[in-house]
Write an enzyme that holds these catalytic residues in place. Structure first.
Site, PDB file in Angstrom:
ATOM      1  N   ASP A 279       0.753  -1.273  -0.069  1.00 52.59           N
ATOM      2  CA  ASP A 279      -0.099  -0.101  -0.028  1.00 52.59           C
ATOM      3  C   ASP A 279       0.790   1.263  -0.012  1.00 52.59           C
ATOM      4  OD1 ASP A 279       1.194  -0.233   2.609  1.00 52.59           O
ATOM      5  OD2 ASP A 279      -0.887   0.002   3.674  1.00 52.59           O
TER       6      ASP A 279
ATOM      7  N   HIS B  83      25.583   2.219 -17.128  1.00 48.01           N
ATOM      8  CA  HIS B  83      24.386   2.283 -16.339  1.00 48.01           C
ATOM      9  C   HIS B  83      24.463   1.473 -14.986  1.00 48.01           C
ATOM     10  CE1 HIS B  83      22.155   3.706 -20.067  1.00 48.01           C
ATOM     11  NE2 HIS B  83      22.674   4.569 -19.752  1.00 48.01           N
TER      12      HIS B  83
ATOM     13  N   ASP C 157      27.960   9.922 -12.193  1.00 49.71           N
ATOM     14  CA  ASP C 157      27.014  10.565 -12.970  1.00 49.71           C
ATOM     15  C   ASP C 157      25.505  10.975 -12.339  1.00 49.71           C
ATOM     16  OD1 ASP C 157      25.255  11.446 -15.027  1.00 49.71           O
ATOM     17  OD2 ASP C 157      25.967   9.834 -16.651  1.00 49.71           O
TER      18      ASP C 157
ATOM     19  N   ASP D  40      22.210  17.204 -14.940  1.00 51.84           N
ATOM     20  CA  ASP D  40      23.056  16.087 -15.353  1.00 51.84           C
ATOM     21  C   ASP D  40      24.542  16.180 -15.573  1.00 51.84           C
ATOM     22  OD1 ASP D  40      23.894  13.677 -16.413  1.00 51.84           O
ATOM     23  OD2 ASP D  40      22.394  13.814 -18.220  1.00 51.84           O
TER      24      ASP D  40
ATOM     25  N   HIS E 120      28.848   5.412 -26.674  1.00 47.71           N
ATOM     26  CA  HIS E 120      27.806   6.182 -26.706  1.00 47.71           C
ATOM     27  C   HIS E 120      27.607   7.381 -27.323  1.00 47.71           C
ATOM     28  CE1 HIS E 120      29.387   9.015 -23.765  1.00 47.71           C
ATOM     29  NE2 HIS E 120      29.852   7.909 -22.721  1.00 47.71           N
TER      30      HIS E 120
ATOM     31  N   HIS F  93      22.570  14.725 -25.279  1.00 45.31           N
ATOM     32  CA  HIS F  93      21.239  14.735 -25.337  1.00 45.31           C
ATOM     33  C   HIS F  93      20.515  15.886 -24.962  1.00 45.31           C
ATOM     34  CE1 HIS F  93      20.977  13.690 -21.054  1.00 45.31           C
ATOM     35  NE2 HIS F  93      21.847  12.948 -21.340  1.00 45.31           N
TER      36      HIS F  93
ATOM     37  N   HIS G 117      16.297  13.216 -20.226  1.00 45.35           N
ATOM     38  CA  HIS G 117      16.732  12.991 -21.739  1.00 45.35           C
ATOM     39  C   HIS G 117      15.406  13.644 -22.347  1.00 45.35           C
ATOM     40  CE1 HIS G 117      18.936   9.169 -21.011  1.00 45.35           C
ATOM     41  NE2 HIS G 117      19.732  10.129 -20.896  1.00 45.35           N
TER      42      HIS G 117
ATOM     43  N   GLU H   2      28.985  15.240 -23.040  1.00 42.20           N
ATOM     44  CA  GLU H   2      29.714  13.986 -22.065  1.00 42.20           C
ATOM     45  C   GLU H   2      30.234  12.656 -22.760  1.00 42.20           C
ATOM     46  OE1 GLU H   2      26.279  11.553 -20.929  1.00 42.20           O
ATOM     47  OE2 GLU H   2      25.130  12.461 -22.057  1.00 42.20           O
TER      48      GLU H   2
ATOM     49  N   TYR I 133      36.164   4.149 -21.852  1.00 37.45           N
ATOM     50  CA  TYR I 133      35.902   3.073 -20.976  1.00 37.45           C
ATOM     51  C   TYR I 133      36.830   1.976 -21.341  1.00 37.45           C
ATOM     52  CZ  TYR I 133      31.944   6.049 -20.722  1.00 37.45           C
ATOM     53  OH  TYR I 133      31.134   7.477 -20.656  1.00 37.45           O
TER      54      TYR I 133
ATOM     55  N   ARG J 293      34.098   9.802 -17.600  1.00 37.48           N
ATOM     56  CA  ARG J 293      33.282  10.454 -18.564  1.00 37.48           C
ATOM     57  C   ARG J 293      33.294  11.863 -17.573  1.00 37.48           C
ATOM     58  NH1 ARG J 293      29.433   7.322 -18.536  1.00 37.48           N
ATOM     59  NH2 ARG J 293      27.944   7.969 -16.834  1.00 37.48           N
TER      60      ARG J 293
ATOM     61  N   GLU K 125      30.912  15.487 -18.013  1.00 37.86           N
ATOM     62  CA  GLU K 125      29.604  15.814 -18.663  1.00 37.86           C
ATOM     63  C   GLU K 125      29.222  17.301 -17.957  1.00 37.86           C
ATOM     64  OE1 GLU K 125      26.295  13.419 -17.452  1.00 37.86           O
ATOM     65  OE2 GLU K 125      25.143  13.908 -19.281  1.00 37.86           O
TER      66      GLU K 125
HETATM   67 CA    CA Z   1      24.468  11.659 -17.463  1.00 33.65          CA
END
Ligand code: CA
Length: 440
Positions: free
Chosen positions: A39, A246, A263, A274, A353, A357, A364, A387, A391, A408, A410
């Site tokens: 609930d 991710h 990130d 972001d 990647h 974006h 996004h 970004e 890797y 990375r 960004e």
């Molecule tokens: Ca990001």
């Protein structure tokens, strides 16, 4: 309850929707409340399209916009209810909502089904969400269908039902792509809060801590500035986890000598930030870590140079790819010529990647990247992430000193009339800045 409601941005967005739909009718529901388990619900989050046009955050709300001579924006929302308000908190109710949020009319949500056929009479086109992709979509679509059928059944009385459906989201997508000054001000603050959080992570992270302890520092900084939720699940990825794009577990114990890739961005007043930063857990880059870091930074700066009004959106991805590919050759990660690496896409072993974006209410964000196959052109008021990353997973063809390095960098970048503005500029970025921010 919104502390102070500034309605003019929402009113002017509805003006633009009136202009877009002509004599027709538009309808947009907000997001459903979602059960988490038994609930208990997830913390409620409004629908971005609905909020963009209303500024109204309560669940169980629907906006109806009647074009043409009638020209009305009508809100359907929950009624005042003393008992429910004791349990769940304040609700505006239709009368106050109409007044405060500047709608022409407002009614209890229960009246929508009854009034809907009236709104659809003699309207050629219905602007409604097409394939909403949420759990309440089928109930909403069923209600629309029922209303359309009931108008069809009035044909002998001289009424006609809409004979075409246009995706209202597509109309609003175009609007959301260019941020207005109200949005830019909020995005600037969202970016600033995320920037503070990354700086805090650099200052507090230590070898032997767990990733979740760093996540806690970030969440703390977000929340204490009024950004109660992240804009997406935090990625706090140390050592080899940095090469999992991710990674969401935040469960590893960090070791001396690791890099930590974070990130993370917050949602502030409905707008996302972001940011990604990568820094050494012990505060000092090793030689190979620094080499990889500098390569990514170089690519990121090169991208900044082409994030300008008039440039195709896809240009900076190409710039990032070329810069990173050249660095892969320079670092000995790849062999051959640059032309060969780009042609054969061997760079994808280390950079797989896109360079960024749209970002706005959604991390996004809404808006087309291509129009009839051609790249969207950057215009003032668009906001993108920049970004690039590298890797390096362990592999036979890779020098061992680069194994498990993932970097990375960004930032969130607003396109302006004469260049761009880096909204996340306060986040330490150069090797010197990062090492200084990590000082213990
Ligand atoms: Ca990001």
């Amino acid at each position: 309850m919104n502390a102070a409601v500034e309605v003019s941005p929402y009113v002017s967005r509805r003006e633009r929707l009136f202009a877009a739909i002509g004599d027709n009718v538009a309808i947009l529901p907000t997001a459903p409340e979602l059960a988490r388990n038994r609930d208990t619900d997830f913390l409620y989050r409004h629908d971005s399209y609905f909020y963009y046009l209303t500024g109204f955050r309560e669940p169980q709300s629907v906006l109806v916009v009647l074009g043409g001579a009638e020209r009305k924006a009508i809100l359907f929302c929950r009624e005042k209810n003393q008992e429910r308000e004791i349990w769940d908190g304040f609700r505006y109710g239709p009368d106050a909502a109409r007044e405060i949020f500047a709608f022409d009319e407002a009614y209890p949500i229960e009246k929508l089904e009854e009034l809907l056929p009236e709104y659809l009479k003699n309207r050629g086109t219905l602007y409604a969400p097409l394939a909403m992709g949420t759990t309440h979509a089928s109930a909403f679509e069923a209600m629309l269908n029922k209303a359309i059928i009931s108008v069809r059944n009035m044909s002998r009385a001289g009424f006609s039902a809409p004979d075409s459906l246009v995706d209202v989201y597509k109309v609003v997508d175009e609007m959301r792509l260019i941020k207005d000054p109200h949005e830019i001000a909020i995005m600037r603050r969202s970016a600033e809060i995320a920037s503070l959080a990354h700086t805090r992570a650099m200052r507090t992270a230590r070898p032997n801590q767990y990733e979740y302890q760093v996540e806690a520092e970030i969440a703390h900084e977000f929340i204490r500035h009024g950004a109660r939720t992240p804009a997406y699940n935090h990625i706090v990825a140390s050592g080899p986890n940095a090469c999992v794009l991710h990674y969401n577990d935040s469960s590893r114990q960090m070791k001396d000598g690791d890099l930590l890739l974070i990130d993370s961005g917050c949602e502030y007043e409905g707008y996302a930030s972001d940011i990604t930063r990568t820094f050494p857990v012990n505060g000092k880059f090793t030689g190979p870590q620094k080499d990889v870091y500098e390569a990514v930074l170089k690519a990121q700066y090169a991208c900044m140079d082409v994030l300008k009004a008039g440039q195709p959106f896809h240009k900076y991805h190409d710039v990032a790819t070329e810069s990173l590919a050249q660095s892969m050759l320079d670092l000995g990660l790849l062999k051959g010529s640059l032309a060969q690496v780009l042609e054969e896409k061997t760079y994808m072993q280390f950079y797989m990647h896109r360079a960024g974006h749209w970002i706005g209410m959604d991390v996004h964000d809404a808006g087309a990247y291509r129009i009839n196959g051609e790249s969207q052109t950057l215009r003032a008021g668009m906001v993108v992430t920049n970004e690039p990353g590298l890797y390096i997973r362990p592999a036979e063809n890779v020098p061992e000193h680069f194994w498990n390095i993932g970097v990375r960098i960004e930032d969130d970048v607003l396109i302006t009339s004469n260049g761009n503005e880096n909204l996340t500029i306060k986040t330490p970025k150069t090797v010197a800045e990062v090492e200084a921010a990590c000082v213990r």
